[in-house]
Design a protein around this motif. Sequence first.
Motif, mmCIF file in Angstrom:
data_model
loop_
_atom_site.group_PDB
_atom_site.id
_atom_site.type_symbol
_atom_site.label_atom_id
_atom_site.label_comp_id
_atom_site.label_asym_id
_atom_site.label_seq_id
_atom_site.Cartn_x
_atom_site.Cartn_y
_atom_site.Cartn_z
ATOM 1 N N CYS A 1 0.839 -1.202 0.000
ATOM 2 C CA CYS A 1 0.000 0.000 0.000
ATOM 3 C C CYS A 1 0.873 1.251 0.000
ATOM 4 N N PRO A 2 0.689 2.121 -0.988
ATOM 5 C CA PRO A 2 1.569 3.276 -1.115
ATOM 6 C C PRO A 2 1.235 4.403 -0.137
ATOM 7 N N THR A 3 0.094 4.333 0.481
ATOM 8 C CA THR A 3 -0.352 5.503 1.248
ATOM 9 C C THR A 3 -0.330 5.305 2.752
ATOM 10 N N ALA B 1 -2.683 3.603 4.028
ATOM 11 C CA ALA B 1 -4.090 3.371 4.375
ATOM 12 C C ALA B 1 -4.301 1.955 4.900
ATOM 13 N N SER B 2 -3.581 1.029 4.304
ATOM 14 C CA SER B 2 -3.685 -0.354 4.784
ATOM 15 C C SER B 2 -2.727 -0.540 5.939
ATOM 16 N N CYS C 1 -6.948 6.203 1.905
ATOM 17 C CA CYS C 1 -6.881 5.354 0.704
ATOM 18 C C CYS C 1 -7.093 6.171 -0.563
ATOM 19 N N ILE C 2 -6.247 5.913 -1.573
ATOM 20 C CA ILE C 2 -6.408 6.606 -2.854
ATOM 21 C C ILE C 2 -7.110 5.724 -3.882
ATOM 22 N N GLY C 3 -7.440 4.525 -3.459
ATOM 23 C CA GLY C 3 -8.148 3.657 -4.404
ATOM 24 C C GLY C 3 -7.297 3.178 -5.548
ATOM 25 N N CYS C 4 -6.032 2.816 -5.276
ATOM 26 C CA CYS C 4 -5.163 2.340 -6.356
ATOM 27 C C CYS C 4 -5.362 0.858 -6.615
ATOM 28 N N LYS C 5 -6.033 0.177 -5.719
ATOM 29 C CA LYS C 5 -6.406 -1.241 -5.867
ATOM 30 C C LYS C 5 -5.242 -2.213 -5.779
ATOM 31 N N CYS D 1 -3.553 -3.243 -3.307
ATOM 32 C CA CYS D 1 -3.666 -4.209 -2.214
ATOM 33 C C CYS D 1 -4.533 -5.400 -2.635
ATOM 34 N N ARG E 1 -10.169 -8.426 -0.638
ATOM 35 C CA ARG E 1 -10.361 -6.961 -0.640
ATOM 36 C C ARG E 1 -11.384 -6.589 -1.689
ATOM 37 N N MET F 1 -10.891 1.346 -1.016
ATOM 38 C CA MET F 1 -10.845 -0.089 -0.801
ATOM 39 C C MET F 1 -11.537 -0.414 0.517
HETATM 40 S S1 SF4 Z 1 -6.354 0.845 -2.626
HETATM 41 FE FE1 SF4 Z 1 -5.284 -0.436 -1.195
HETATM 42 S S2 SF4 Z 1 -3.173 -0.179 -1.678
HETATM 43 FE FE2 SF4 Z 1 -4.262 1.496 -2.625
HETATM 44 S S3 SF4 Z 1 -4.208 3.112 -1.127
HETATM 45 FE FE3 SF4 Z 1 -6.084 2.040 -0.798
HETATM 46 S S4 SF4 Z 1 -5.583 0.575 0.731
HETATM 47 FE FE4 SF4 Z 1 -3.677 1.251 -0.067
#
Ligand code: SF4
Lengths: 319, 1019, 292
Positions: free
Chosen positions: C142-144, C146-147, C163-167, C169, C178, C187
């Motif tokens: 996870c880049p942010t 958030a996870s 979470c930026i919603g990059c998916k 994870c 997930r 996510m």
């Molecule tokens: S989508 Fe998953 S990997 Fe991407 S920022 Fe959100 S929690 Fe982290």
Amino acid sequence: MNPAFSVIVFTTLSGAGYGLWCWLGLRLALGGVAHADAAAWLAGAALGGVLVTAGLLSSLGHLGKPGRAWRALSQWRTSWLSREGVAAVATFLPAALLLMLLGARQLDPVGLGFIHVPAALLSAAAALLVAGSLATVACTAMIYASLKPIPAWRQPLVLPGYLGFALLTGGLLDQALLAIAGRASPAAAWAMLAMAAAMAVLKLGYWHAIDTTPLAVTRGDALGLPTRQASVFERPHTEANYVTREMVYVLARKHGRALRALALAMFAALPAVCLLAGGIWPAAAPGLLALAALSALLGAAVERWLFFAQARHLVSLYY
Amino acid sequence: MHAPTEPAIDTSPSPGDEVKTTTCYMCACRCGIKVWLRDGRVRYIQGNPEHPVNQGVLCAKGSAGIMQHYSPARLDKPLLRVGERGSGEFREIEWDEALQIATDWLAPIRERNPDELAFFTGRDQSQALTGWWAQQFGTVNYAAHGGFCSVNMAAGGLYTLGGSFWEFGEPDWEHTQYLMLWGVAEDHDSNPIKLGLGKLKGRGAKIVAVNPVRSGYGAIADEWIGIRPGTDGLFAFALIHELLKADRIDLDYLVRYTNAHWLVVRNPGGADDGLFARDAEGRPLCWQHVAEAAAMHADTTAGTSDSRTRTGRAVAADAVGIRPAVVGEVSLPDGRRAVPAFHLLAERYLDPRYAPDAVSERCGIPADTIRRIARELAEAAFEREVRLPIAWTDAWGRTHAEMVGRPVALHAMRGISAHSNGFHTCRALHLLQLLLGAVDTPGSFRYQPPYPKPVPPPNRPGKARQANGALDAAPLGFVHGPEDLLVDADGAPRRIDHAFSWAYPLSSHGMMHTVIRNAWAGDPYRIDTLLMFMANMGWNSAMNTAQTIGWLTDKDDDGEYRIPHIIYADAYASETVAYADLVLPDTTYLERFDAISLLDRPISDADGAADAIRHPVLDPALGGSAHADDGNAVPPRPRDVRGFQSVLLDLGARLGLPGMVDEDGSPKYRDYADYIVRHERAPGVGLLAGWRGEDGTREAKGAPNPDQLQRYIEHGGFWRSEAPEHARYFKMANRGYLDWAQRMGFLGHADPIPLQLYSETLQKFRLAAQGHGTHQPPVAHRERVATYFDPLPIWYEPFEGAQADDLGERSGDSAFPAASSAAAATPVGHVDATARGSKPHPYPLSAVTQRPMFMYHAWGSQNAWLRQIASRNVLYLHPDTGIRHGIGDEDWINVTSHHGTITVQARFAANVQPDTVWTWNAIGKRKGAWRLGADAPEASHGFLLNHLISDITPRGDYANADPVTGQAAWFDLRVRIAKVDPRGETAPQFAPLPYGTADNAPLRYGAAFRKGRKPGDTP
Amino acid sequence: MTALPPPSKKKLGLVIDLDTCVGCHACAVSCKEWNAGGFAAPLTDEQPYGKAPAGVWFNRVHSYELAATDFTTPAFDPGAHDALGLGSIHDNSGANRGAGANATAGCAGASPLAQEVAQPAMTLHFPRSCLHCEQPACVTVCPTGASYKRAEDGIVLVDEDKCIGCKLCSWACPYGAREYSHVEGVMKKCTLCIDRIYNEHLDEAERQPACVQACPTRARHFGDLADPESKVSRLVAERGGVDLMPELGYRPTNQYLPPRPRRAEAAAPPQEPLDTAQLPGVLRWLDRVLSR
Ligand code: SF4
Ligand SMILES: Nc1nc2c(c(=O)[nH]1)N[C@H]1C(S)=C(S)[C@@H](COP(=O)(O)OP(=O)(O)OC[C@H]3O[C@@H](n4cnc5c(=O)[nH]c(N)nc54)[C@H](O)[C@@H]3O)O[C@H]1N2
Ligand SMILES: Nc1nc2c(c(=O)[nH]1)N[C@H]1C(S)=C(S)[C@@H](COP(=O)(O)OP(=O)(O)OC[C@H]3O[C@@H](n4cnc5c(=O)[nH]c(N)nc54)[C@H](O)[C@@H]3O)O[C@H]1N2
Ligand code: SF4
Ligand code: SF4
Ligand code: SF4
Ligand code: SF4
Ligand SMILES: [Mo]
């Protein structure tokens, strides 16, 4: 895996952009830059910048919350995606610096010297651009290559593949620009020809590998019953869901074969023909090389599409 | 608490502003629920851990209550038809107008002939009210849904044990060691069965699933017996055969608790043939051994049952301290010959035609498996008996230091009952249990109070109208003999559904599945108004859906509808709504009062009696939609709906029905809640048994208590009274239980209840068919009655398979074969292998449905959560079957029965008996119904088998039903299949219903709860 | 922070008994219901009444057919075979639908209980939710930030505000646990009902995940798998609980209890205590002395 348009555009375009930057930087760092091709160089750097930026913007389009994208820079200690972000942002620094330096030189065409740009600084910035570009592409590759649930991506040829496509597509663009500027070099053309051939071999090797390596885990393993042979009776829900759409994308084999041939033709065969033809008819070289670059980009996009569409996520064992 | 880099989160948010305890009605299991409310919306529904039915667990349907309550398919105002019937065009009207219209239709009927009202209710559980209402109205034409549901289970049990499977009995989950599930996918005891299976699993007890399909309960069974549909009776007989042969039966149990030793008169051709020999007081007799005689007869193996020489004497069968004979022919003092009932039983089932080898092929079960199962049953019953250190006294005053039980239990449901041979098969299963001594003993099948009832239960169906226009008894009841039938002087049916007629004499639940055809055909007479409640008779609960729709809309030559008026009470925009002239919109289960009464379908368990209520936890006028959390959703409009029970009482008062108005003609009851509290069925007996008496201190019987509902609400919505510990087993002959049950009003007297291996009631009908007695069937029915009223269980080929085969062989004949003697009337245990062996059956496959555990009939598809689990269905078939028919996985196929063809998608699955195909029940929907999108997969890719199921037999002579009980024979369906070109849609498709479609924008239910999240809230 | 915390002292998770699960979907729907308004609210549903209904679910119940492990039963013929529940010889034609190459089963690491005797074909219901892995790549990719995996109890959560919603994870999770919502752009995943298990507003007995509380067969168990004395750990020990796909190294906390071996004893030759062909069988009971 679902071949998401935004991700394909992103990796192909930004790959080409970084490849282009890489070649530009390399030439700059090694050979310095003559006054006369600064304009061409600038055009190349700008094109690279456009491609990189377009790619990155496209990747934002893949995000659910693009406004928060800045957060992606924080987890570089563990996350390749974060590292990619950091590298991408960082690579803009030498790129910008070079632009400034070369721009300054452009503004001083007669060498008055009131804007003095030391060659060492130029070389250093160029070297950083090369490093940054390669690092960014490598990070992109590693995002995929680090994912255990997708065996086709966790494959030794993925990293060289990403780097190779960046250098091939970027290199062809570079050659095309040089040709337009009338400075095409036969040596470079031979080098690109060799690259195209190498990428063809690499991809064939990759495809052979993923076709012949069975998944290391079975549906039985996925269910915790490694000795049983399981088949799906009913899916949890009758209609598709996020997981099935995103990760249980199945491409028919015969389509896969055709698309692979198309990709090979476009990123290797046609560019090779163009390169050879350009050598034979130098007058036509600009057009031919532009065609080669475009073809390679499209070919790379098809390749990238296949890279997703033919990668089987282990979660598909459940479906 | 959390690591510094972790966000602070609230792990203790308030679950809601308040919690209310009531009863679920996402299905008929009636679990206790706790409904958490927040800001006037349902936050969450959970199981009530205190509740006897579900002990805190909750099924998938119950958990989706939010989406059911806020469903966009809900009706919200009374509707009056403006277009043609079936067009679905209505005008909204006010309740006063609606009730006035209904009154105007019904009042003249009541004046003229109350039978012109046919009142049929479906999935409802207020039969204690609706049946009583019909009785007051004076119509015999009332029934609830049991006739098309599982009356074979009910009647098979009640005419044998005075109790039944279904939800009126249960395995002893704590002690059983061996459970056989016969044709059970889900049942009404949804959560109790699952809780019980979990317990059995925990204890390592063996579970055997007898079912052509291995899913659900079958999946966790230790052994799956993939039987061919309709052959369970044969399998049961083979087990009985083996047990008898090996002498692994509990004869002591039989003579104590059953009529095994009762003497049956043998007088072929006589009016008393097959009846019990009785003494002057009418007590059945048995043959008492004389001790000295024993030795003399030890070598009587001369191959004769002639016992004229036998010493002994006839004594009352219920005497104690006697040693009754169970075999041997005797001469009665009056000279007649008789044999004990057991003798007849043993003779019949020891016959080699019931040997495992003889039935194996037809059942599709290897003979060795049958033998092994028989051995395992006997081993569990006799070698692992359960001894509970509980002293008890039997009905004859003898005390026992412990309770000794046989830890073998059977449980059966519609896989047995939804066949035209289901009544006898159900009885066969009870015989099997009785022979093992495994009814209401520790470890075995157990009664749930108020069962057992006397066999058969005492209440007979109402027949005569009193001076005030009311019937003398409730329209449904139990027929004890030919004299109780509802037939006219010529023996023709008196009821519109032909229930309690010679064609289906023991149809205790009525025959909902025949009403619409008969009302259309005017058979036996025309009716004026069809009043239906909570039954989707225009779709998934109809056999022969397409024609049913036609009958509902058909007109006479004068342009008037053949069924002049149709009133329907539903809560949702179901398929059937379109066929009503007047639609009465109901509340949901969270908005109304309901009584889950002991007078109806109680929620008791084997250890105690229980009843429950529902009460409004939400105000219907508030409306509400699942979308309301979406900022831009249109604010919901208030709903103008009323609980149907209250509406019924209102109507009753407007009609001035007895019991519903005071002397001055004013309504006697304010609403249903008031009725629940104040109505007395008999002095001191009302709908609810808890907190009776003016001060609420009495149980079961006592004066009405004005605070009763409040007490229920305070006590989690239910009342339960445990039977004393010594009264919990052997209820049919346990002094403690019988006295307790009499005190509670479950039994009119505290006499023991002898269980009926041999059914004299059935024999009475057979005698009538043989020309005896004052009530005899018309000639046309004689052979049928004589055949199917065998006092001991029989097996015959289910009608559809037998007759369709018959017709198929004659294909080419243009004449429709006359109703004559043929395969169907051959009630033998013989495998009709000959017929099948030579010529292929024109419909070689059985087709059945199963209940999905997460969906309740039709009414789950409007539920945004449940429909995600299944919004389409496929026809499952064994891969071998596919190969045999040239069909590949996921091919589209035509499925054809003698009645019609549907086009659907096939899917391979090897967990099915290869001669059976199946699908989930009631997933298929009509386009536009339930306000689903026009392209919803339920309509485009879902389908019903109902289009293939005829409501009459292939020969067309009777309803597609059991000849004893009239139970709809859904699972007799026989089909053939053939591949067709791929399609985009299933067929048939019907004109879309114009109910409007629901808002299909994303549903963000709960978003508001997140926004409103404040730490530290208290509930 | 997506770096993993040091191993927690507590490892909260679920134990799911595949021997008892009847595939009723109660756990899935009750999960949906609690969580629709809970920590991860809302669990958005797209096209709720339309053509392709699809929503966020933290728990999904699959059904499988397991082929028999041995075809050498004595009375082998296809019909008998099916009746015995041993599946069909032709199973493969339909059974492997869509399964592709996975029939090349590696048999190493067989669970001790599942394999002792030849097993008939079976139907298996299999609920699947987040396993709260000890080495969850879903977190580290996870880049942010958030996870994250909670240091205290090992629960893996998403902080939706980051979470930026990059998916990514979801790609990193081999178990498909997930669930991304296009509508919400973030996510979502099983929270192990973090807002129930510690919730002081709930009765102590109800402080358990919604799915565990609802499960009608009580096939789901919740507890601390780090404590060898806990009920769940003992269950795992007794019943040979397994990790899913252990070779991937995610080290799931949740454990699955495999179905117990089926017990249809081999058919021994039947006893023949009474030859019905020889004498009228009923007379055997002629002089049986019974007491009433
Ligand atoms: S989508 Fe998953 S990997 Fe991407 S920022 Fe959100 S929690 Fe982290
Ligand atoms: N979730 C849910 N629960 C329900 C309902 C619902 O719609 N949904 N409906 C309720 C109602 S109204 C009813 S009547 C009950 C019905 O409860 P069940 O009787 O459990 O329901 P069916 O699904 O009809 O199950 C019939 C079973 O019998 C099998 N079967 C079919 N033919 C034969 C046969 O000849 N022999 C044997 N041995 N098996 C056979 C079928 O494969 C199926 O498994 O369920 C009630 N509970
Ligand atoms: N092929 C096939 N067909 C079958 C069966 C089968 O096994 N196979 N099973 C049969 C059996 S056993 C049964 S019981 C029937 C069941 O069939 P139905 O009795 O028709 O059951 P539902 O489809 O649930 O329809 C009941 C109606 O009640 C309405 N309703 C729901 N809640 C409420 C409420 O609170 N108030 C009011 N007034 N109405 C409400 C629903 O909207 C629906 O229109 O199906 C039968 N049909
Ligand atoms: S079984 Fe489910 S739907 Fe039926 S009453 Fe119980 S909780 Fe409600
Ligand atoms: S199951 Fe998947 S989402 Fe859950 S912790 Fe493991 S890897 Fe992460
Ligand atoms: S633990 Fe809670 S969030 Fe996780 S699957 Fe169970 S109910 Fe859903
Ligand atoms: S609730 Fe229990 S039995 Fe039902 S599917 Fe879930 S784990 Fe299985
Ligand atoms: Mo039913």
